[in-house]
Design a protein around this motif. Structure first.
Motif, PDB file in Angstrom:
ATOM      1  N   ARG A 161       5.820   4.994 -12.560  1.00  0.00           N
ATOM      2  CA  ARG A 161       5.554   4.232 -11.460  1.00  0.00           C
ATOM      3  C   ARG A 161       5.371   2.992 -11.636  1.00  0.00           C
ATOM      4  O   ARG A 161       4.385   2.786 -12.398  1.00  0.00           O
ATOM      5  CB  ARG A 161       4.397   5.017 -10.347  1.00  0.00           C
TER       6      ARG A 161
ATOM      7  N   THR B 167       2.846   3.876  -4.417  1.00  0.00           N
ATOM      8  CA  THR B 167       2.184   4.727  -5.133  1.00  0.00           C
ATOM      9  C   THR B 167       2.022   4.228  -6.585  1.00  0.00           C
ATOM     10  O   THR B 167       3.044   3.878  -7.314  1.00  0.00           O
ATOM     11  CB  THR B 167       2.502   6.084  -5.200  1.00  0.00           C
TER      12      THR B 167
ATOM     13  N   ASP C 229       0.757  -1.182  -0.118  1.00  0.00           N
ATOM     14  CA  ASP C 229       0.110   0.087  -0.108  1.00  0.00           C
ATOM     15  C   ASP C 229       0.901   1.191  -0.048  1.00  0.00           C
ATOM     16  O   ASP C 229       0.431   2.402  -0.337  1.00  0.00           O
ATOM     17  CB  ASP C 229      -0.842  -0.090   1.176  1.00  0.00           C
ATOM     18  N   ASP C 230       1.969   1.184   0.465  1.00  0.00           N
ATOM     19  CA  ASP C 230       3.015   2.092   0.291  1.00  0.00           C
ATOM     20  C   ASP C 230       3.618   2.770  -1.062  1.00  0.00           C
ATOM     21  O   ASP C 230       4.266   3.604  -1.182  1.00  0.00           O
ATOM     22  CB  ASP C 230       4.168   1.980   1.311  1.00  0.00           C
TER      23      ASP C 230
ATOM     24  N   ASP D 205       9.513   4.535  -8.543  1.00  0.00           N
ATOM     25  CA  ASP D 205       8.799   5.672  -8.300  1.00  0.00           C
ATOM     26  C   ASP D 205       9.599   6.897  -8.528  1.00  0.00           C
ATOM     27  O   ASP D 205      10.140   7.661  -7.749  1.00  0.00           O
ATOM     28  CB  ASP D 205       8.162   5.693  -6.974  1.00  0.00           C
TER      29      ASP D 205
END
Length: 343
Positions: free
Chosen positions: A284, A35, A32-33, A276
């Motif tokens: 990304r 992006t 979840d970290d 990223d």
């Protein structure tokens, strides 16, 4: 591919922040970290992972490669068997790009095809350093070591920077060449030399700017290229399909937009890496560490492979951006490293 990052070797530019290197730290993150993780094409990353994972030697990587070869759901595979690991050692992240040049050439000299690509002579292997760039260009002892002749000495110089490329022949056929050795002299940046002479300021220098200046100033341009005494020899790559990328450090083809060059001191070759990248054109994406470069140093340093030809070269040459890279590690290895850091 024995190659150095184009952006870093052609011109000496300061790295933003200038932080001193500190002790390496390892931090386990959640998916979840990351992006943009949900939106990525994980299947494309898995296909690239499969190109080189059979060559990974450690048991945990070999086990994961065996699972990947069963063609699982790609996103679930990465999320189930890996953990994102942020590796830092005090230097800010920096992303650059590289590409595979394509030059026009011939297997015989004549007409516009006057500039030879050489394979390495035996004398260069046993004498280190050997002749300089200027001496090699005029050395009678180089006769018989030509692989092909190209029509542009400037593009030949940049082919040596990249270390591999394609030569398109007049009949439309293509030969592939890869790094085959060097003359043992230290590389000198021609971009930095233009800045030193006051021709350009640091922020103006790029690969295309250097090419244009050399072509506008033929005599001075030739002398500028000879400012770099280092010279790269090539070898002809046999049986390497035209639709595949050049060979990376793992001796397997690299994939445009999915392969990166890293510092193997910090990132295991073959490992998935979440990129990223900031800047005007953010990226990304899950990529695979399949190459190295002498200018790629640090835990947060990566060179992105853009593909073959002029457009790839322009895109790669523009890239010099900050961001963050996160390595996907086998679960047990990730937590073991994080635990060691805390002790």
């Amino acid at each position: 591919m024995i190659r150095a990052a184009l952006a870093a070797l052609l011109f000496v530019l300061p790295v933003p922040g200038g932080a001193a290197a500190n002790e390496t730290s390892y931090t386990v993150l959640d998916f979840d970290d990351l992006t943009g993780w949900e939106q990525d094409d994980h299947a494309a990353a898995l296909r690239t992972f499969l190109v080189t994972c059979p060559d990974m030697k450690d048991p945990d990587w070999r086990a994961l490669c065996a699972l990947a070869q069963q063609k699982p759901d790609a996103k679930a595979f990465f999320e189930l068997f890996f953990r994102p690991m942020l590796i830092t050692e005090g230097k800010p992240a920096l992303f650059t790009g590289y590409f595979e040049p394509e030059l026009r050439g011939s297997l015989r000299p004549g007409g516009r095809y006057r500039y030879p690509l050489y394979r390495e002579p035996p004398e260069a292997r046993v004498s280190n350093p050997w002749l300089t760039r200027a001496q090699i260009e005029n050395a009678p002892e180089m006769r018989g070591y030509e692989i092909a002749w190209v029509d542009d000495p400037v593009e030949l110089f940049f082919l040596q920077i990249q270390g591999s490329g394609r030569i398109r022949l007049p009949d439309g056929n293509v030969i592939r060449v890869g790094y085959g050795g060097n003359n043992g002299h230290e590389y000198r940046s021609v971009g930095a030399e233009l800045v030193r002479r006051g021709v350009y300021s640091v922020h103006q220098v790029s690969a295309q700017v250097i090419k244009n200046w050399v072509r506008r100033n033929p005599e001075a341009g030739r002398d500028l290229l000879r400012h770099n005494p280092s010279y790269v020899f090539f070898r002809k790559l046999i049986g390497h399909a035209d639709d595949l990328g050049p060979l990376g450090a793992m001796n397997r083809p690299v994939t445009p937009g999915r392969s990166i060059a890293v510092d193997p001191k910090f990132v295991t070759l073959g490992a998935p890496v979440w990129i990223d990248k900031g800047g005007k054109r953010p990226i990304r994406r899950l990529m695979i560490a399949q190459d190295t470069g002498s200018a790629i140093k640090g835990a947060q340093r990566a060179d992105i492979f853009f593909g073959t030809g002029d457009k790839a070269g322009r895109d790669a040459g523009r890239l010099r951006d900050p961001g963050r890279m996160v390595v996907l590690m086998p679960i047990q290895r990730a937590y073991a490293l994080a635990t060691e850091t805390l002790q």
